[in-house]
Design a protein around this motif. Structure first.
Motif, PDB file in Angstrom:
ATOM      1  N   ALA A 199      45.629  36.401   2.287  1.00  8.35           N
ATOM      2  CA  ALA A 199      45.732  37.517   1.345  1.00  8.35           C
ATOM      3  C   ALA A 199      45.617  38.855   2.073  1.00  8.35           C
ATOM      4  CB  ALA A 199      44.652  37.395   0.272  1.00  8.35           C
ATOM      5  N   HIS A 200      44.775  38.903   3.103  1.00  4.41           N
ATOM      6  CA  HIS A 200      44.653  40.142   3.890  1.00  4.41           C
ATOM      7  C   HIS A 200      45.930  40.410   4.682  1.00  4.41           C
ATOM      8  CE1 HIS A 200      43.008  43.300   6.364  1.00  4.41           C
ATOM      9  NE2 HIS A 200      43.322  42.623   7.450  1.00  4.41           N
ATOM     10  N   ASP A 201      46.459  39.384   5.328  1.00  6.16           N
ATOM     11  CA  ASP A 201      47.701  39.557   6.085  1.00  6.16           C
ATOM     12  C   ASP A 201      48.834  39.995   5.164  1.00  6.16           C
ATOM     13  OD1 ASP A 201      46.351  38.781   8.349  1.00  6.16           O
ATOM     14  OD2 ASP A 201      47.121  36.716   8.345  1.00  6.16           O
ATOM     15  N   ASN A 202      48.859  39.442   3.974  1.00  2.00           N
ATOM     16  CA  ASN A 202      49.868  39.803   2.981  1.00  2.00           C
ATOM     17  C   ASN A 202      49.752  41.282   2.624  1.00  2.00           C
ATOM     18  OD1 ASN A 202      51.921  39.502   1.121  1.00  2.00           O
ATOM     19  ND2 ASN A 202      50.753  38.258  -0.310  1.00  2.00           N
ATOM     20  N   LEU A 203      48.521  41.744   2.406  1.00  2.00           N
ATOM     21  CA  LEU A 203      48.283  43.150   2.081  1.00  2.00           C
ATOM     22  C   LEU A 203      48.730  44.058   3.224  1.00  2.00           C
ATOM     23  CD1 LEU A 203      46.029  45.670   2.502  1.00  2.00           C
ATOM     24  CD2 LEU A 203      47.143  45.382   0.294  1.00  2.00           C
ATOM     25  N   GLN A 204      48.377  43.692   4.442  1.00  2.00           N
ATOM     26  CA  GLN A 204      48.727  44.533   5.588  1.00  2.00           C
ATOM     27  C   GLN A 204      50.238  44.661   5.734  1.00  2.00           C
ATOM     28  OE1 GLN A 204      45.679  45.985   5.938  1.00  2.00           O
ATOM     29  NE2 GLN A 204      46.145  46.054   8.114  1.00  2.00           N
ATOM     30  N   ARG A 205      50.950  43.561   5.573  1.00  2.86           N
ATOM     31  CA  ARG A 205      52.413  43.601   5.693  1.00  2.86           C
ATOM     32  C   ARG A 205      53.038  44.486   4.624  1.00  2.86           C
ATOM     33  NH1 ARG A 205      51.771  38.030   6.483  1.00  2.86           N
ATOM     34  NH2 ARG A 205      52.385  37.646   4.321  1.00  2.86           N
ATOM     35  N   ARG A 206      52.595  44.309   3.397  1.00  3.45           N
ATOM     36  CA  ARG A 206      53.193  45.068   2.308  1.00  3.45           C
ATOM     37  C   ARG A 206      52.840  46.554   2.395  1.00  3.45           C
ATOM     38  NH1 ARG A 206      55.185  41.872  -1.914  1.00  3.45           N
ATOM     39  NH2 ARG A 206      54.799  39.637  -1.668  1.00  3.45           N
ATOM     40  N   LEU A 207      51.600  46.851   2.750  1.00  5.08           N
ATOM     41  CA  LEU A 207      51.192  48.247   2.876  1.00  5.08           C
ATOM     42  C   LEU A 207      51.980  48.935   3.993  1.00  5.08           C
ATOM     43  CD1 LEU A 207      49.391  50.626   2.134  1.00  5.08           C
ATOM     44  CD2 LEU A 207      47.607  49.651   3.617  1.00  5.08           C
ATOM     45  N   ARG A 247      54.935  48.151   5.120  1.00  9.14           N
ATOM     46  CA  ARG A 247      56.337  48.292   4.717  1.00  9.14           C
ATOM     47  C   ARG A 247      56.511  49.456   3.746  1.00  9.14           C
ATOM     48  NH1 ARG A 247      57.407  43.179   4.048  1.00  9.14           N
ATOM     49  NH2 ARG A 247      56.822  43.044   1.856  1.00  9.14           N
ATOM     50  N   GLU A 248      55.605  49.572   2.766  1.00  9.00           N
ATOM     51  CA  GLU A 248      55.710  50.667   1.799  1.00  9.00           C
ATOM     52  C   GLU A 248      55.372  52.007   2.433  1.00  9.00           C
ATOM     53  OE1 GLU A 248      57.147  50.146  -1.044  1.00  9.00           O
ATOM     54  OE2 GLU A 248      57.224  48.006  -0.515  1.00  9.00           O
ATOM     55  N   TRP A 249      54.434  52.032   3.378  1.00  7.34           N
ATOM     56  CA  TRP A 249      54.075  53.270   4.081  1.00  7.34           C
ATOM     57  C   TRP A 249      55.278  53.801   4.858  1.00  7.34           C
ATOM     58  CZ3 TRP A 249      50.411  56.882   4.091  1.00  7.34           C
ATOM     59  CH2 TRP A 249      50.285  57.725   5.195  1.00  7.34           C
ATOM     60  N   PRO A 279      47.579  55.224   5.817  1.00  9.28           N
ATOM     61  CA  PRO A 279      47.897  54.183   4.836  1.00  9.28           C
ATOM     62  C   PRO A 279      46.680  53.790   3.995  1.00  9.28           C
ATOM     63  CG  PRO A 279      48.880  53.645   6.957  1.00  9.28           C
ATOM     64  CD  PRO A 279      47.980  54.826   7.190  1.00  9.28           C
ATOM     65  N   TYR A 280      45.496  53.860   4.586  1.00  7.78           N
ATOM     66  CA  TYR A 280      44.292  53.494   3.841  1.00  7.78           C
ATOM     67  C   TYR A 280      44.073  54.428   2.651  1.00  7.78           C
ATOM     68  CZ  TYR A 280      39.510  51.880   2.982  1.00  7.78           C
ATOM     69  OH  TYR A 280      38.374  51.355   2.403  1.00  7.78           O
ATOM     70  N   GLU A 281      44.335  55.721   2.831  1.00  5.25           N
ATOM     71  CA  GLU A 281      44.196  56.649   1.710  1.00  5.25           C
ATOM     72  C   GLU A 281      45.225  56.344   0.627  1.00  5.25           C
ATOM     73  OE1 GLU A 281      44.109  60.739   2.836  1.00  5.25           O
ATOM     74  OE2 GLU A 281      42.154  60.569   3.814  1.00  5.25           O
ATOM     75  N   ALA A 282      46.423  55.950   1.045  1.00  2.00           N
ATOM     76  CA  ALA A 282      47.428  55.543   0.058  1.00  2.00           C
ATOM     77  C   ALA A 282      46.965  54.311  -0.705  1.00  2.00           C
ATOM     78  CB  ALA A 282      48.755  55.275   0.753  1.00  2.00           C
ATOM     79  N   LEU A 283      46.289  53.396  -0.013  1.00  2.00           N
ATOM     80  CA  LEU A 283      45.751  52.194  -0.647  1.00  2.00           C
ATOM     81  C   LEU A 283      44.684  52.562  -1.676  1.00  2.00           C
ATOM     82  CD1 LEU A 283      45.734  49.058  -0.603  1.00  2.00           C
ATOM     83  CD2 LEU A 283      43.953  49.208   1.144  1.00  2.00           C
ATOM     84  N   ILE A 284      43.854  53.544  -1.336  1.00  2.00           N
ATOM     85  CA  ILE A 284      42.842  54.010  -2.287  1.00  2.00           C
ATOM     86  C   ILE A 284      43.507  54.561  -3.537  1.00  2.00           C
ATOM     87  CG2 ILE A 284      41.012  55.709  -2.668  1.00  2.00           C
ATOM     88  CD1 ILE A 284      40.352  55.497   0.333  1.00  2.00           C
ATOM     89  N   PRO A 309      45.084  46.623  -5.551  1.00  2.00           N
ATOM     90  CA  PRO A 309      46.321  47.040  -6.212  1.00  2.00           C
ATOM     91  C   PRO A 309      47.470  46.090  -5.933  1.00  2.00           C
ATOM     92  CG  PRO A 309      45.970  48.341  -4.229  1.00  2.00           C
ATOM     93  CD  PRO A 309      44.754  47.470  -4.394  1.00  2.00           C
ATOM     94  N   GLY A 310      48.364  45.974  -6.899  1.00  2.00           N
ATOM     95  CA  GLY A 310      49.571  45.189  -6.718  1.00  2.00           C
ATOM     96  C   GLY A 310      50.677  46.022  -6.100  1.00  2.00           C
ATOM     97  N   LEU A 311      51.824  45.396  -5.898  1.00  2.00           N
ATOM     98  CA  LEU A 311      52.939  46.047  -5.227  1.00  2.00           C
ATOM     99  C   LEU A 311      53.450  47.249  -6.017  1.00  2.00           C
ATOM    100  CD1 LEU A 311      54.887  46.047  -2.854  1.00  2.00           C
ATOM    101  CD2 LEU A 311      56.331  44.443  -4.120  1.00  2.00           C
ATOM    102  N   ALA A 312      53.510  47.145  -7.331  1.00  2.00           N
ATOM    103  CA  ALA A 312      54.013  48.256  -8.142  1.00  2.00           C
ATOM    104  C   ALA A 312      53.150  49.496  -7.986  1.00  2.00           C
ATOM    105  CB  ALA A 312      54.101  47.838  -9.608  1.00  2.00           C
ATOM    106  N   SER A 313      51.847  49.311  -7.894  1.00  2.00           N
ATOM    107  CA  SER A 313      50.950  50.459  -7.713  1.00  2.00           C
ATOM    108  C   SER A 313      51.064  51.046  -6.310  1.00  2.00           C
ATOM    109  CB  SER A 313      49.508  50.050  -8.009  1.00  2.00           C
ATOM    110  OG  SER A 313      49.345  49.755  -9.380  1.00  2.00           O
ATOM    111  N   LEU A 314      51.243  50.185  -5.308  1.00  2.00           N
ATOM    112  CA  LEU A 314      51.478  50.693  -3.957  1.00  2.00           C
ATOM    113  C   LEU A 314      52.738  51.549  -3.919  1.00  2.00           C
ATOM    114  CD1 LEU A 314      50.710  47.605  -1.660  1.00  2.00           C
ATOM    115  CD2 LEU A 314      49.451  49.775  -1.730  1.00  2.00           C
ATOM    116  N   ARG A 315      53.792  51.069  -4.546  1.00  2.00           N
ATOM    117  CA  ARG A 315      55.050  51.808  -4.545  1.00  2.00           C
ATOM    118  C   ARG A 315      54.928  53.115  -5.320  1.00  2.00           C
ATOM    119  NH1 ARG A 315      59.222  46.635  -5.293  1.00  2.00           N
ATOM    120  NH2 ARG A 315      59.284  46.123  -3.065  1.00  2.00           N
TER     121      ARG A 315
END
Length: 333
Positions: free
Chosen positions: A178-186, A188-190, A202-207, A284-290
């Motif tokens: 789940a962590h690796d999944n988050l890192q990859r998606r974050l 890519r979106e960053w 990217p961490y602030e974007a995650l917040i 957060p899910g992918l939609a919120s990251l985007r």
């Protein structure tokens, strides 16, 4: 004497042929099962004799010695893989060994939900019957160390999704994925983020994405909610978002957010402290990251829940106050 030797050899060949035929018959004869389908587990590090015993203990009616010999003759004794398996009525010893040597393990799944916090994630892991609970009793700091995650807090470090795994897998392995999944998606979106966003990393974007996740009642409103918070950050305004205050209260929150809570200063109180809180407040899910990384261009600075899941957006404080009067005071009257 020569005739005796020939006769012995003939008997020997006949015996070997008989044993081979018996083993072949055994290999292709369905075994008995305690129930069907039947789940059983092969523990890591088990030798073939131990594997045969674990098969019997799991409810499969085989002769351990015969199963061991069959595995050795077919060259599968050293290729048995640990894990949880499922077999059904009609399975033969040969099919059973093929399944064990392929590692054709049975799978379970766990859904980690968007908007959950780390306590909810860990509770879901702890109550899952098909996981090994290696994280139980670990503090958040110990958990991060075991997973090799360089972060000060586990919140937001895991991507909400449905994860498939072999039964009896470690819950740490699910969290690692789940962590690796988050890192990859974050990442890519960053890389695809809009220009001029008020995030230093990217961490602030995650917040920000975690705040958007918790504030969103209607998925269609998510991008505009992100634009409000981005606009407020750019303008130097306080974010003033209730979910951060609630997160800061932790277990003390009883479901009723009071005025004194909004005034009580904590690192997560965005009514008393400027900027983003120190960590995410949820997963957060992918939609919120985007939404956080590509918000629409708006001049909204306020929003209020209508009570039906949607939000009313305002550009000025006067507009916002009228919306509050319409949707909040009316609802409470």
């Amino acid at each position: 004497m020569k005739r005796f030797i020939v006769r012995c050899l003939a008997w020997g060949v006949a015996l070997v042929a008989l044993l081979a035929a018996a083993l072949a018959w055994y290999a292709h004869t369905p075994v008995g099962l305690r129930t069907s389908p039947l789940d059983f587990t092969i523990e890591p590090g088990a030798g073939m004799r131990q594997v045969a015993r674990q098969v019997v203990d799991g409810g499969i009616e085989v002769q351990p010695v015969l199963l061991t010999w069959l595995a050795r003759i077919t060259g599968q004794a050293n290729s048995i893989k640990a894990g949880s398996y499922e077999v059904e009525r009609g399975v033969t010893p040969l099919q059973l060994l093929a399944k064990l040597s392929r590692g054709d393990v049975s799978q379970a799944d766990l859904t980690l939900v968007e908007g959950w916090n780390i306590r909810q994630f860990r509770a879901a892991l702890d109550r899952h019957p098909d996981l090994r609970h290696d994280s139980a009793g670990l503090s958040d700091a110990e958990l991060l160390t075991r997973l090799g995650i360089d972060a000060r807090h586990p919140e937001g470090q895991f991507f909400p999704d449905t994860y498939l795994f072999a039964r009896r897998s470690s819950d740490l392995e699910v969290l690692r994925r789940a962590h690796d999944n988050l890192q990859r998606r974050l990442a890519r979106e960053w890389d695809k983020r809009a220009d001029g966003l008020p995030y230093a990393s990217p961490y602030e974007a995650l917040i920000m994405a975690s705040i958007v996740e918790k504030e969103t009642g209607l998925p269609a409103d998510r991008p505009k909610i992100a634009s409000v918070f981005v606009n407020r950050l750019r303008a130097g305004m306080l974010l003033q978002t209730d979910p951060t205050v609630i997160y800061g209260l932790g277990a003390a929150f009883d479901g009723n957010l009071r005025k004194r809570d909004l005034l009580a200063d904590t690192p997560y109180n965005t009514y008393t402290r400027a900027g983003l809180p120190p960590t995410p407040i949820a997963m957060p899910g992918l939609a919120s990251l985007r939404a956080a990384l590509n918000p629409p261009v708006t001049d909204y600075l306020y929003f209020v829940a209508r009570g039906d899941g949607s939000s009313a957006f305002s550009r000025t404080l006067d507009e916002h106050n009228r919306a509050v009067a319409q949707y909040i005071r009316k609802r409470n009257s």
